[in-house]
Write a protein that holds these residues in place. Structure first.
Motif, PDB file in Angstrom:
ATOM      1  N   ASP A  32      47.590  49.442  32.040  1.00  0.00           N
ATOM      2  CA  ASP A  32      47.787  48.192  32.788  1.00  0.00           C
ATOM      3  C   ASP A  32      47.051  48.253  34.123  1.00  0.00           C
ATOM      4  O   ASP A  32      47.545  48.782  35.112  1.00  0.00           O
ATOM      5  CB  ASP A  32      49.284  47.970  33.006  1.00  0.00           C
ATOM      6  CG  ASP A  32      49.594  46.662  33.711  1.00  0.00           C
ATOM      7  OD1 ASP A  32      48.639  45.938  34.067  1.00  0.00           O
ATOM      8  OD2 ASP A  32      50.788  46.368  33.907  1.00  0.00           O
ATOM      9  N   GLU A  33      45.848  47.652  34.143  1.00  0.00           N
ATOM     10  CA  GLU A  33      45.010  47.700  35.341  1.00  0.00           C
ATOM     11  C   GLU A  33      45.307  46.589  36.345  1.00  0.00           C
ATOM     12  O   GLU A  33      44.592  46.461  37.341  1.00  0.00           O
ATOM     13  CB  GLU A  33      43.540  47.671  34.926  1.00  0.00           C
ATOM     14  CG  GLU A  33      43.080  48.968  34.302  1.00  0.00           C
ATOM     15  CD  GLU A  33      43.150  50.133  35.276  1.00  0.00           C
ATOM     16  OE1 GLU A  33      42.434  50.116  36.294  1.00  0.00           O
ATOM     17  OE2 GLU A  33      43.949  51.060  35.031  1.00  0.00           O
ATOM     18  N   SER A  34      46.349  45.817  36.115  1.00  0.00           N
ATOM     19  CA  SER A  34      46.716  44.788  37.099  1.00  0.00           C
ATOM     20  C   SER A  34      47.203  45.412  38.399  1.00  0.00           C
ATOM     21  O   SER A  34      47.320  44.716  39.415  1.00  0.00           O
ATOM     22  CB  SER A  34      47.780  43.850  36.529  1.00  0.00           C
ATOM     23  OG  SER A  34      49.020  44.531  36.350  1.00  0.00           O
ATOM     24  N   ALA A  37      42.584  44.276  38.835  1.00  0.00           N
ATOM     25  CA  ALA A  37      41.588  44.570  37.800  1.00  0.00           C
ATOM     26  C   ALA A  37      40.975  45.940  38.059  1.00  0.00           C
ATOM     27  O   ALA A  37      40.975  46.446  39.177  1.00  0.00           O
ATOM     28  CB  ALA A  37      40.494  43.503  37.769  1.00  0.00           C
ATOM     29  N   SER A  97      48.687  40.426  31.433  1.00  0.00           N
ATOM     30  CA  SER A  97      47.310  40.703  31.041  1.00  0.00           C
ATOM     31  C   SER A  97      46.508  39.409  31.008  1.00  0.00           C
ATOM     32  O   SER A  97      46.914  38.428  30.380  1.00  0.00           O
ATOM     33  CB  SER A  97      47.284  41.374  29.666  1.00  0.00           C
ATOM     34  OG  SER A  97      45.976  41.755  29.320  1.00  0.00           O
ATOM     35  N   GLY A 112      41.619  40.848  29.465  1.00  0.00           N
ATOM     36  CA  GLY A 112      42.380  42.082  29.366  1.00  0.00           C
ATOM     37  C   GLY A 112      43.132  42.261  28.069  1.00  0.00           C
ATOM     38  O   GLY A 112      43.391  43.385  27.647  1.00  0.00           O
ATOM     39  N   SER A 115      44.276  47.046  29.144  1.00  0.00           N
ATOM     40  CA  SER A 115      44.382  45.720  29.743  1.00  0.00           C
ATOM     41  C   SER A 115      43.659  45.795  31.083  1.00  0.00           C
ATOM     42  O   SER A 115      44.202  46.282  32.074  1.00  0.00           O
ATOM     43  CB  SER A 115      45.838  45.305  29.941  1.00  0.00           C
ATOM     44  OG  SER A 115      45.895  44.065  30.625  1.00  0.00           O
ATOM     45  N   THR A 116      42.434  45.314  31.085  1.00  0.00           N
ATOM     46  CA  THR A 116      41.541  45.554  32.215  1.00  0.00           C
ATOM     47  C   THR A 116      41.776  44.643  33.412  1.00  0.00           C
ATOM     48  O   THR A 116      41.205  44.863  34.480  1.00  0.00           O
ATOM     49  CB  THR A 116      40.084  45.395  31.756  1.00  0.00           C
ATOM     50  OG1 THR A 116      39.954  44.139  31.072  1.00  0.00           O
ATOM     51  CG2 THR A 116      39.693  46.529  30.820  1.00  0.00           C
ATOM     52  N   GLU A 117      42.599  43.612  33.247  1.00  0.00           N
ATOM     53  CA  GLU A 117      42.878  42.710  34.366  1.00  0.00           C
ATOM     54  C   GLU A 117      44.243  42.068  34.190  1.00  0.00           C
ATOM     55  O   GLU A 117      44.756  41.960  33.081  1.00  0.00           O
ATOM     56  CB  GLU A 117      41.812  41.616  34.450  1.00  0.00           C
ATOM     57  CG  GLU A 117      41.817  40.659  33.250  1.00  0.00           C
ATOM     58  CD  GLU A 117      40.858  39.487  33.400  1.00  0.00           C
ATOM     59  OE1 GLU A 117      40.065  39.478  34.360  1.00  0.00           O
ATOM     60  OE2 GLU A 117      40.920  38.576  32.559  1.00  0.00           O
TER      61      GLU A 117
END
Length: 404
Positions: A65-67, A74, A343, A347, A382-384
């Motif tokens: 989880d990149e949030s 991101a 996400s 993402g 999940s990139t963003e």
């Protein structure tokens, strides 16, 4: 009827794999040490979705989880910041290990390096990361966004003090614009994860920076007693993130790498088209690329990432917008006991793809090709997060882009 997922098995001839070394464990270790020097650094969560895994018939499903990354919602800042540090190290005759956050924000940097202007093109996340890093390091940033970019993403970049514009051209044209302006500027530097002939050093540093995220995920999996993912699903725009993730895990598990699946948005699926052609060359997608997956709307691939992907990926998948919308809703309303992951549109496509493959018999052939079953331990990124909150709510709350 919703548009169909399309996919291509990787039957391409192998190259000499000369770019795999970009994502060596030593390079990624340096990148992670650099990021750890930032006071904002924390390891982002790896969501273990046991309830969803049980429902889908998988052994494990985990989503990075990149949030939570540096407060920027991101992952992209990982690449831009590490590339800027390497550039400054080169210019000042230092090793990048000496270019910690403390040095890069010190009065000494002004004496050793002075100030440059970093140019980039972005749908939002990469540009925000470059602008944030430039702001923190006392540098300048100029950011060009493609046609259709949203105001919240524009505002987030402008808030970091960058000069930012939305142009009436697509992403790849914005890249060319940024590169030309950097060349014309006395101390201009193009910071782009698209690599082309003669422009490879900075994109390779960006990929190494992305390795921090993959390294964290591998460490977190081991802490969960999931010693090795059997499958890694990763999304691709130009392919630098995908190449970084595939390259890292191939180097980490050289004798038994996971099965890799790359997901793209359908209007910009240049890697899928290359894999479908089967000759080892990616394809270029031009013109408008209408998709909610703004971060993946890139029609010209990173040649470094592509070289890694063609050697190690099992399947390339072209995904309509409903696939990522499905993933957004699933992650945002999880099974009881599972953590919630907010996400965004670029993402959630991998989670939406996993969900679809496990539940929809129409894609049984692809599921069988990659060996996805009850023994599988799946890792997605999940990139963003909700980088456009209004659109996120329209999709998750109001049901835009239904599955069928």
């Amino acid at each position: 009827m919703a548009d169909k997922i399309q996919w291509a098995s990787n039957t391409m001839p192998k190259s000499d794999d000369k770019h795999l070394g970009i994502m060596s464990l030593d390079h990624v270790k340096k990148a992670r040490a650099f990021h750890q020097s930032f006071p904002q650094y924390t390891v982002t969560p790896l969501a273990r979705l046991d309830g969803q895994a049980a429902r889908l018939g998988l052994s494990n499903l985990c989503v990075k989880d990149e949030s939570y990354r540096f407060g920027l919602n991101a992952f992209k800042v990982l690449g831009g910041s590490f590339a800027m540090a390497n550039y400054i190290a080169d210019e000042t005759g230092k090793d990048v290990a000496e270019c910690t956050f403390d040095y890069l924000t010190s009065d000494q940097l002004a004496k050793d390096f002075g100030q440059a202007t970093f140019f980039t093109a972005t749908d939002g996340n990469h540009g925000r990361g470059v602008a944030w890093a430039a702001n923190k390091l006392g540098q300048k940033a100029v950011v060009h966004m493609p046609k259709g970019s949203t105001k919240p993403r524009f505002d987030n970049i402008a808030a970091e003090g960058a000069t930012v514009t939305i142009e009436e051209v697509n992403y790849d044209e914005c890249v060319r614009m940024a590169a030309a302006e950097a060349d014309a500027c006395e101390r201009g530097v193009i910071v782009q994860d698209t690599a082309w002939e003669g422009y490879e050093k900075i994109p390779s540093w960006i990929m190494e920076g992305y390795g921090t995220m993959a390294s964290e995920a591998a460490e977190q999996l081991r802490e969960m007693a999931i010693n090795r993912p059997t499958h890694v699903f990763v999304q691709a725009g130009v392919g630098s993130l995908a190449g970084a993730v595939v390259g890292y895990f191939t180097n980490l598990y050289p004798d038994n790498p996971p099965t890799f699946v790359v997901a793209e948005c359908a209007p910009a699926a240049c890697l899928y088209k290359g894999a479908a052609a089967g000759d080892g060359d990616p394809r270029i997608v031009d013109g408008d690329m209408p998709s909610i997956m703004a971060g993946l709307c890139c029609g010209e691939p990173n040649i470094l990432g592509w070289d890694i992907l063609r050697n190690h990926v099992t399947a390339f998948v072209s995904c309509p917008d409903w696939v990522t919308a499905r993933g957004m809703r699933t992650l945002g309303a999880p099974e009881k006991g599972d953590p919630r992951v907010i996400s965004g549109e670029s993402g959630a496509v991998t989670t939406g793809l996993v969900e679809t493959l496990m539940l929809d018999p129409e894609y049984a052939e692809l599921k069988e090709l990659i060996g996805l079953d009850k023994t599988s331990s799946v890792l997605c990124f999940s990139t963003e997060g909700d980088t456009d909150p209004d659109q996120y709510r329209r999709i998750v709350w109001e049901g835009e882009y239904p599955t069928c």
